[in-house]
Design an enzyme around this catalytic site. Structure first.
Site, short mmCIF file in Angstrom:
data_model
loop_
_atom_site.label_atom_id
_atom_site.label_comp_id
_atom_site.label_asym_id
_atom_site.label_seq_id
_atom_site.Cartn_x
_atom_site.Cartn_y
_atom_site.Cartn_z
N HIS A 98 -10.79 10.06 6.83
CA HIS A 98 -10.60 8.63 7.03
C HIS A 98 -10.10 8.29 8.43
CE1 HIS A 98 -9.78 4.51 5.92
NE2 HIS A 98 -8.48 4.64 6.11
N GLU A 111 0.87 -1.18 0.00
CA GLU A 111 0.00 0.00 0.00
C GLU A 111 0.91 1.23 0.00
OE1 GLU A 111 -3.55 0.14 2.48
OE2 GLU A 111 -3.24 -1.95 2.97
N HIS A 164 -8.42 9.80 3.09
CA HIS A 164 -8.06 8.68 2.21
C HIS A 164 -8.22 9.14 0.77
CE1 HIS A 164 -7.84 4.78 0.33
NE2 HIS A 164 -7.49 4.24 1.49
N ARG A 213 -0.16 8.61 1.59
CA ARG A 213 -1.53 9.06 1.39
C ARG A 213 -1.70 10.58 1.27
NH1 ARG A 213 -4.96 5.26 5.32
NH2 ARG A 213 -4.50 3.57 3.90
N ARG A 222 -0.55 9.02 8.98
CA ARG A 222 -0.39 7.60 9.29
C ARG A 222 -0.01 6.79 8.04
NH1 ARG A 222 -3.77 3.37 8.61
NH2 ARG A 222 -5.70 4.57 8.44
C1 SIN Z 1 -7.14 0.90 2.79
O1 SIN Z 1 -7.44 -0.29 2.67
O2 SIN Z 1 -6.77 1.61 1.87
C2 SIN Z 1 -7.24 1.52 4.15
C3 SIN Z 1 -6.23 0.95 5.02
C4 SIN Z 1 -5.82 1.93 6.07
O3 SIN Z 1 -6.52 2.91 6.32
O4 SIN Z 1 -4.74 1.75 6.62
#
Ligand code: SIN
Length: 540
Positions: free
Chosen positions: A354, A125, A244, A293, A389
């Site tokens: 988020h 991610e 997010h 993010r 985060r």
């Molecule tokens: C996501 O699945 O993109 C969210 C995961 C997160 O907020 O860490």
């Protein structure tokens, strides 16, 4: 003025426990399960046991589980995402204890997705330089963790009260001595009551409902944070609300919980494009679409402004029907419910509120500044997230720091010594309860002035409107009024911190101060002393 008191009517019933855990996401359930060595645990939760944010978590849980990965590398990525203000000791605890803690979840029955060779399947991610995210049910990681922990809680016979909205902290001799609650539909315990306890663990989750559009469920109204504020606990980093980047765009008037499109979709190869089909993350950051993010959210907003379009698009057509069905069944179903076929067309997305990177300030053992009051999970500010985060560190933080609290409780409570009866405590008595309709007003103004992109002028306007809303009081206590009051308090603190921080750092983006500033490398810490809110700046 930021209201900080709530009228809690006199409790009609009282229960006793050694430890009361408030909240039933990953942090609350793990705290309840592990804290039993320190005494009798009572778990209270606002709605049903699985109604919180944990069950909605998609992408997964980050931990250095692969032999080619290491806690040091996880530490590096977390510190980078946090833009200079993470607490390195807290991060070290997180990443070092993380792998064993995830194995502990497996022992409790969590079934993570596996590779062909039987190893835990790991994805990527944003902000992670390697594959480090364990997932379950494809994109239903939170639901699987929640299922396993709830089963373990039931097996352990932990006493639970559902539909219990926490109101205030009971304080006796300067220590947390329990909580007051409003319980609905639970027979004899209906109405306002109190639980006396020697330790209170707040695991109440987030505050996303402060904003009009959020990935958070309806219950995420910042209740634990507002309670802690009223009790005089220090809070920190509230300006760092994470947006997010990829939440499905449902139109300009979308309200409430919005469908999240996990970052893991980009981890598997999807990418962002504008309305003309042009990729815009390439060249903006070495990790392109998998940049942290805050950077992706900023680029999306910048592109939306430049094109005048209300959204951008996530193109996942290259994943193909099999990956969509196997890896992302929940997201696929959500897209289909909204008339989008991600296998054959890009998904319209925008950033949405988020996660609160800040919260009730704790030490490395989850202790807040009020003796006997602990916090873990999203409500807490342990220092691991800094200004932004790192993806999938939230479930891990809830898990690791809940365990840390449980480990520390026997010594803190002097287990073995006779239990001191909980005192009645100092119930707050002055009413500043706000009308339920204040909730919608708060959400509107926070979306307008305190969202992804902020300015001094907008924040000043938000502060003025919030001050005016503080006059809309009611003398009719009910869940909606308590929630509106909590949202108003939390929003007021976010705006106050965002006004003070005259720089852009992580998820706090000021168009009038577009760069980060060395002088701001630190934390805004606030606490009420009596009627007065004191805010200090602490260098990192
Ligand atoms: C996501 O699945 O993109 C969210 C995961 C997160 O907020 O860490």
């Amino acid at each position: 003025m930021i209201p900080h008191r709530l009228m809690a009517p006199a409790p009609g019933w009282t229960l006793d426990a050694d430890i009361v855990v408030v909240g039933s996401g990953i942090a609350g359930l793990v705290a309840a399960l592990r804290a039993r060595t320190a005494g009798r645990v009572l778990l209270v939760t606002k709605a049903l046991l699985d109604d919180g944010s944990t069950r909605w978590a998609q992408g997964g849980i980050a931990a250095a589980l692969h032999p080619d990965d290491s806690p040091e590398d996880h530490l590096r990525d977390t510190l980078t995402a946090g833009v200079g203000i993470c607490d390195a000791d807290a991060v070290r605890a997180l990443v070092t204890e993380g792998p064993e803690a995830v194995r502990g979840l497996i022992s409790l029955g969590t079934e993570f997705d596996r590779n062909g060779d039987g190893g835990i399947a790991l994805t990527r991610e944003g902000g992670h330089l390697t594959h480090r995210i364990a997932h379950a049910g494809g994109d239903a990681t939170g639901a699987e963790i929640s299922r396993a922990l709830l089963a373990a809680t039931k097996d352990a016979g932990i006493e639970v009260i559902e539909h219990a909205l926490v109101l205030d902290l009971l304080i006796a001799d300067g220590r947390a001595a329990g909580v007051t609650l409003h319980v609905m539909g639970e027979g004899q315990r209906d109405g306002v009551g109190s639980v006396r306890a020697r330790a209170v663990i707040l695991a109440t989750g987030g505050l996303g409902q402060v904003f009009q559009a959020t990935t958070n469920p309806e219950v995420s109204t910042g209740d634990g944070l507002a309670l802690a504020l009223r009790a005089g606990a220090a809070v920190a980093d509230l300006e760092f609300v994470q947006f997010h980047p990829t939440v499905m765009w449902l139109g300009p008037d979308a309200k409430g919980r919005q469908p999240l499109i996990s970052e893991a979709v980009r981890g598997e190869g999807a990418f962002l494009v504008d309305a003309a089909g042009e990729r815009f993350m390439a060249g903006r950051h070495p990790l392109a679409d998998l940049a942290p993010r805050d950077i992706v959210a900023k680029q999306i907003m910048t592109r939306m402004r430049a094109t005048g379009e209300p959204c951008v698009y996530l193109d996942g057509r290259n994943l193909g029907p099999r990956i969509w069905a196997q890896r992302f069944p929940t997201i696929l179903a959500a897209c289909e419910r909204h008339g989008v076929d991600p296998v054959n067309e890009p998904i319209p997305v925008v950033p949405a509120a988020h996660y609160a990177s800040g919260g009730v300030r704790t030490d490395l053992r989850g202790r807040t500044s009020v003796p006997g009051l602990y916090a873990c999970g999203e409500v807490a500010c342990t220092g691991v997230h800094g200004a932004n985060r790192l993806a999938s560190n939230s479930l891990l933080e809830g898990l690791v720091f809940a365990q840390r609290i449980a480990e520390t409780l026997p010594a803190d409570l002097g287990v073995g010594a006779p239990a001191k009866a909980g005192a009645d405590g100092a119930l707050t008595s002055r009413s500043a309860l706000l009308e339920p309709a204040v909730r919608g007003e708060v959400q509107r103004l926070m979306a307008a002035y305190a969202g992804v992109l902020r300015s001094g002028a907008g924040l000043e306007r938000a502060a003025g409107e919030l001050a005016a809303l503080a006059g809309r009081t009611t003398d009719r206590p009910c869940t909606e009024a308590w929630e509106a009051t909590n949202l108003h308090s939390v929003a007021s603190l976010i705006v106050d911190a965002a006004r003070r921080r005259e720089e852009t750092r992580g998820s706090h983006w000021r168009e009038d101060f577009p760069d980060d500033a060395d002088a701001w490398r630190g934390h805004l810490v606030s606490a009420f002393t009596g009627e007065a809110l004191t805010t200090t700046f602490e260098p990192a």
